[in-house]
Enzyme design. Structure first.
Site, PDB file in Angstrom:
ATOM      1  N   GLU A  48       9.216  17.311  -5.868  1.00  0.00           N
ATOM      2  CA  GLU A  48       9.340  16.785  -7.233  1.00  0.00           C
ATOM      3  C   GLU A  48      10.280  15.584  -7.213  1.00  0.00           C
ATOM      4  O   GLU A  48      11.266  15.585  -6.501  1.00  0.00           O
ATOM      5  CB  GLU A  48       9.868  17.910  -8.134  1.00  0.00           C
ATOM      6  CG  GLU A  48      10.526  17.490  -9.419  1.00  0.00           C
ATOM      7  CD  GLU A  48       9.566  16.836 -10.410  1.00  0.00           C
ATOM      8  OE1 GLU A  48       8.443  17.329 -10.584  1.00  0.00           O
ATOM      9  OE2 GLU A  48       9.962  15.814 -10.997  1.00  0.00           O
ATOM     10  N   CYS A  95      -3.863  17.092 -15.985  1.00  0.00           N
ATOM     11  CA  CYS A  95      -3.846  16.898 -17.431  1.00  0.00           C
ATOM     12  C   CYS A  95      -4.668  15.671 -17.813  1.00  0.00           C
ATOM     13  O   CYS A  95      -4.620  15.205 -18.941  1.00  0.00           O
ATOM     14  CB  CYS A  95      -2.411  16.774 -17.937  1.00  0.00           C
ATOM     15  SG  CYS A  95      -1.500  15.474 -17.120  1.00  0.00           S
ATOM     16  N   GLN A 148       6.027  22.702 -19.141  1.00  0.00           N
ATOM     17  CA  GLN A 148       4.761  22.695 -19.887  1.00  0.00           C
ATOM     18  C   GLN A 148       5.031  22.949 -21.370  1.00  0.00           C
ATOM     19  O   GLN A 148       5.837  23.811 -21.707  1.00  0.00           O
ATOM     20  CB  GLN A 148       3.837  23.781 -19.342  1.00  0.00           C
ATOM     21  CG  GLN A 148       3.426  23.579 -17.887  1.00  0.00           C
ATOM     22  CD  GLN A 148       2.271  22.600 -17.722  1.00  0.00           C
ATOM     23  OE1 GLN A 148       1.684  22.130 -18.696  1.00  0.00           O
ATOM     24  NE2 GLN A 148       1.949  22.288 -16.482  1.00  0.00           N
ATOM     25  N   CYS A 207       5.984  19.539 -38.608  1.00  0.00           N
ATOM     26  CA  CYS A 207       4.728  19.368 -37.884  1.00  0.00           C
ATOM     27  C   CYS A 207       4.127  20.738 -37.573  1.00  0.00           C
ATOM     28  O   CYS A 207       4.808  21.636 -37.095  1.00  0.00           O
ATOM     29  CB  CYS A 207       5.007  18.601 -36.599  1.00  0.00           C
ATOM     30  SG  CYS A 207       3.643  18.635 -35.459  1.00  0.00           S
ATOM     31  N   CYS A 230      -1.934  14.025 -33.668  1.00  0.00           N
ATOM     32  CA  CYS A 230      -3.219  14.736 -33.571  1.00  0.00           C
ATOM     33  C   CYS A 230      -4.355  13.741 -33.745  1.00  0.00           C
ATOM     34  O   CYS A 230      -4.251  12.811 -34.527  1.00  0.00           O
ATOM     35  CB  CYS A 230      -3.323  15.793 -34.662  1.00  0.00           C
ATOM     36  SG  CYS A 230      -2.178  17.159 -34.453  1.00  0.00           S
ATOM     37  N   TYR A 280       4.420  17.991  -6.987  1.00  0.00           N
ATOM     38  CA  TYR A 280       4.767  17.711  -8.387  1.00  0.00           C
ATOM     39  C   TYR A 280       5.205  19.015  -9.059  1.00  0.00           C
ATOM     40  O   TYR A 280       4.638  19.427 -10.082  1.00  0.00           O
ATOM     41  CB  TYR A 280       3.579  17.113  -9.154  1.00  0.00           C
ATOM     42  CG  TYR A 280       2.890  15.955  -8.488  1.00  0.00           C
ATOM     43  CD1 TYR A 280       3.286  14.647  -8.762  1.00  0.00           C
ATOM     44  CD2 TYR A 280       1.838  16.144  -7.581  1.00  0.00           C
ATOM     45  CE1 TYR A 280       2.654  13.568  -8.167  1.00  0.00           C
ATOM     46  CE2 TYR A 280       1.204  15.068  -6.978  1.00  0.00           C
ATOM     47  CZ  TYR A 280       1.612  13.793  -7.275  1.00  0.00           C
ATOM     48  OH  TYR A 280       0.976  12.736  -6.693  1.00  0.00           O
ATOM     49  N   ASP A 340      -0.164  19.083  -9.090  1.00  0.00           N
ATOM     50  CA  ASP A 340      -0.142  19.079 -10.557  1.00  0.00           C
ATOM     51  C   ASP A 340       0.499  17.772 -11.011  1.00  0.00           C
ATOM     52  O   ASP A 340       1.595  17.757 -11.553  1.00  0.00           O
ATOM     53  CB  ASP A 340       0.663  20.298 -11.048  1.00  0.00           C
ATOM     54  CG  ASP A 340       0.682  20.406 -12.574  1.00  0.00           C
ATOM     55  OD1 ASP A 340      -0.039  19.636 -13.234  1.00  0.00           O
ATOM     56  OD2 ASP A 340       1.417  21.264 -13.082  1.00  0.00           O
ATOM     57  N   CYS A 351      -2.919  19.677 -41.785  1.00  0.00           N
ATOM     58  CA  CYS A 351      -1.789  18.768 -42.002  1.00  0.00           C
ATOM     59  C   CYS A 351      -2.245  17.596 -42.855  1.00  0.00           C
ATOM     60  O   CYS A 351      -3.190  16.902 -42.511  1.00  0.00           O
ATOM     61  CB  CYS A 351      -1.267  18.264 -40.663  1.00  0.00           C
ATOM     62  SG  CYS A 351      -0.013  17.001 -40.858  1.00  0.00           S
TER      63      CYS A 351
HETATM   64  N1  SAH Z   1       3.976  21.765 -11.895  1.00  0.00           N
HETATM   65  C1  SAH Z   1       4.989  21.560 -12.886  1.00  0.00           C
HETATM   66  C2  SAH Z   1       5.161  20.111 -13.317  1.00  0.00           C
HETATM   67  C3  SAH Z   1       3.931  19.338 -13.615  1.00  0.00           C
HETATM   68  S1  SAH Z   1       4.190  17.813 -14.468  1.00  0.00           S
HETATM   69  C4  SAH Z   1       4.740  22.447 -14.085  1.00  0.00           C
HETATM   70  O1  SAH Z   1       3.649  22.972 -14.261  1.00  0.00           O
HETATM   71  O2  SAH Z   1       5.669  22.649 -14.865  1.00  0.00           O
HETATM   72  C5  SAH Z   1       4.254  16.637 -13.226  1.00  0.00           C
HETATM   73  C6  SAH Z   1       5.590  16.547 -12.530  1.00  0.00           C
HETATM   74  O3  SAH Z   1       5.462  15.545 -11.521  1.00  0.00           O
HETATM   75  C7  SAH Z   1       6.769  16.149 -13.379  1.00  0.00           C
HETATM   76  O4  SAH Z   1       7.804  17.076 -13.194  1.00  0.00           O
HETATM   77  C8  SAH Z   1       7.170  14.769 -12.843  1.00  0.00           C
HETATM   78  O5  SAH Z   1       8.569  14.540 -12.888  1.00  0.00           O
HETATM   79  C9  SAH Z   1       6.687  14.841 -11.428  1.00  0.00           C
HETATM   80  N2  SAH Z   1       6.360  13.587 -10.740  1.00  0.00           N
HETATM   81  C10 SAH Z   1       5.880  12.433 -11.261  1.00  0.00           C
HETATM   82  N3  SAH Z   1       5.600  11.546 -10.288  1.00  0.00           N
HETATM   83  C11 SAH Z   1       5.907  12.153  -9.117  1.00  0.00           C
HETATM   84  C12 SAH Z   1       5.808  11.744  -7.754  1.00  0.00           C
HETATM   85  N4  SAH Z   1       5.363  10.548  -7.420  1.00  0.00           N
HETATM   86  N5  SAH Z   1       6.179  12.634  -6.817  1.00  0.00           N
HETATM   87  C13 SAH Z   1       6.636  13.872  -7.145  1.00  0.00           C
HETATM   88  N6  SAH Z   1       6.747  14.291  -8.409  1.00  0.00           N
HETATM   89  C14 SAH Z   1       6.380  13.452  -9.401  1.00  0.00           C
END
Ligand code: SAH
Length: 478
Positions: free
Chosen positions: A332, A433, A282, A159, A80, A311, A406, A71
């Site tokens: 969530e 992440c 994701q 992009c 990036c 999460y 997560d 790019c």
């Molecule tokens: N496991 C899912 C999402 C991961 S991303 C996947 O792989 O697709 C993290 C997620 O946590 C998001 O959806 C976000 O909205 C949520 N989140 C953020 N803070 C949070 C909290 N305090 N309690 C519960 N969920 C939360």
């Protein structure tokens, strides 16, 4: 060492955001856009007590790992950070970053880390882009990305890490905007209308979502806009999101349909998912399948286990694991995501999952406390039955076999980790992440009854300094 002085140095390491690190006269300097192995000439921009930041002035001798970025805007654009580094070295850097954090922050001695899972093709892998819309030099609306750490817009629609269809969508959006004088947002004065255009593309379904983020309620010429965009092959959902706040947060809380549905569908490993504009999904679906398979392997499910997925977003990991578990509970915070999660279970004919909306650190401790009280009362009623309370409690999710977390970059709230330790699952599978907060949380788990078994980084975000990672923690029996 002072500002504006120039030095020659060799880049010997890389920082967490992919910036080059080298030493001049014994002082550590951070140099953006320099890669390991480069001999560079730099100019000091800012000095701290023991280190400084310098600008890359000239590459005196390029590193053997340096490549020509595909790019042309990679140096200016904030999207990036390490396109100048060959992909194999990027992977090496990310694996090392995870290792360093687990050693330094979690305090693990030589942790077992399986080889990083790289991408087959590190371009056009993202299924989501959020293009800021601003006024260009000639007053016309332009779209692009912000330069690193600024709100200075670099116009770019094609992009290389995004879906190729983005370019067509953005071109049409800008054409309609400029034809009818629809105003782009102006941050300085908090005026104008169109702040961002969010595009999502289902890699498997080929369905497209376009969401206009507005500093106002209505999009003028909405009919013309919808009529233009709906002609694009795959267009499924055109929506409006209202965000009138003075904030860097991109999306507001409400979504309204302009054309089509208010969600798109996509598929991961044979499971179908509906995805709304406000739900997390994701960004790299090909790597996500690999990531979830590792999480599945680390969870060691046999078909009977009780699992919590903290999460859980739209329930992706929950539904993945449900195929090999007895019962899965998902938590969530975003209500729209939970709505998607419940529908996703239904669409896929999955009935052994249950979803809770709220902050994991509030919902889970409350749930655990409630079930503990109920179990204690039940125990009182039938004192003679040994372990009765525990057996009954296990059917409520109070003592699951596996907990998956997560979290977003900031990691897990400590109260949640404390509750997880009380719930005492056999295994905790941590999908992260941000390996720094992962390592902080691993340390807590190690101090509270768990043992680090292994981890595996997965490259979800090629050319950026970020890396995803899965870690397996096992309960210790003393
Ligand atoms: N496991 C899912 C999402 C991961 S991303 C996947 O792989 O697709 C993290 C997620 O946590 C998001 O959806 C976000 O909205 C949520 N989140 C953020 N803070 C949070 C909290 N305090 N309690 C519960 N969920 C939360």
């Amino acid at each position: 060492m002072r500002k504006n002085e120039e030095y020659n140095l060799e880049i010997t390491d890389m920082g967490i955001d992919g910036e080059g690190i080298g030493k001049a006269e014994g002082v550590t300097l951070f140099v953006k856009d320099a890669v390991i192995g480069d001999l560079v000439r730099v100019k000091i921009m800012k000095m701290k007590k023991t280190y400084g930041y310098a600008r890359l002035m000239e590459i005196v001798k390029p590193s053997p790992h340096r490549v020509e970025p595909k790019c042309p805007l990679s140096r200016q654009c904030g999207g990036c950070q390490i396109q100048s580094l060959c992909y194999e070295k990027q992977l090496e850097f990310k694996e090392k970053k995870v290792r360093n954090n687990l050693e330094r922050i979690a305090g693990l001695g030589n942790p077992f880390i399986e080889p990083i899972v790289g991408m087959e093709e590190p371009y056009h892998f993202r299924n989501k882009e959020q293009f800021p819309i601003r006024k260009g030099k000639d007053g016309q609306a332009v779209a692009g990305f912000f330069a690193a750490r600024t709100h200075h817009l670099i116009p770019v629609a094609n992009c290389l890490i995004g879906a190729p269809v983005n370019e067509i969508i953005i071109r049409e959006v800008l054409r309609v905007m400029n034809q009818h004088g629809i105003k782009p947002y102006e941050e300085e004065t908090h005026s104008g209308l169109v702040r961002h255009v969010l595009i999502r593309y289902g890699f498997t379904s080929k369905e497209i979502m376009v969401c206009f983020v507005l500093n106002g309620e209505e999009l003028p010429y909405a009919k013309e806009m919808a009529e233009t965009l709906c002609k694009i092959d795959g267009m499924t959902s055109i929506t409006i999101n209202v965000n009138t706040e003075k904030t860097n947060v991109i999306l507001g809380n409400t979504v309204r349909v302009l054309w089509g549905r208010d969600y798109i569908m996509d598929e991961l490993d044979g499971i179908r998912f509906r995805i709304s504009p406000l739900s997390f999904y994701q960004v790299n679906p090909r790597q996500t399948e690999k990531l979830y398979r590792i999480a599945m392997e680390y969870a060691e499910l046999t078909g009977t286990e009780t699992v919590w997925d903290m999460y859980c977003g739209i329930g992706t990991i929950s539904l993945f694991l449900s195929r090999r578990a007895g019962h899965v509970y998902g938590v969530e915070v975003v209500p729209q995501a939970i709505e998607d999660a419940r529908k996703n279970a239904e669409i896929n004919g999955i009935s052994n999952v249950e979803f809770f909306v709220g902050k994991a650190e509030e919902v889970v401790p409350r749930y655990y406390e409630e079930k503990r009280r109920e179990a204690a009362e039940a125990e009182k009623g039938k004192e003679a039955i040994e372990n009765g309370g525990r057996a009954e409690a296990s059917g409520t999710g109070m003592h699951p076999d596996v907990v998956v977390v997560d979290p977003p970059r900031k990691g897990c709230a400590q109260v949640l980790l404390a509750t997880i330790c009380q719930m005492a699952p056999e295994r905790v599978v941590y999908v992260s992440c941000d390996s720094a907060t992962l390592a902080r949380d691993v340390k807590y788990l190690c101090e509270n009854g768990y043992r680090y078994v292994k981890g595996r980084p997965v490259d979800q975000f090629g050319h950026s300094g970020h890396v995803e990672c899965v870690v397996k923690m096992q309960r210790k029996y003393i």
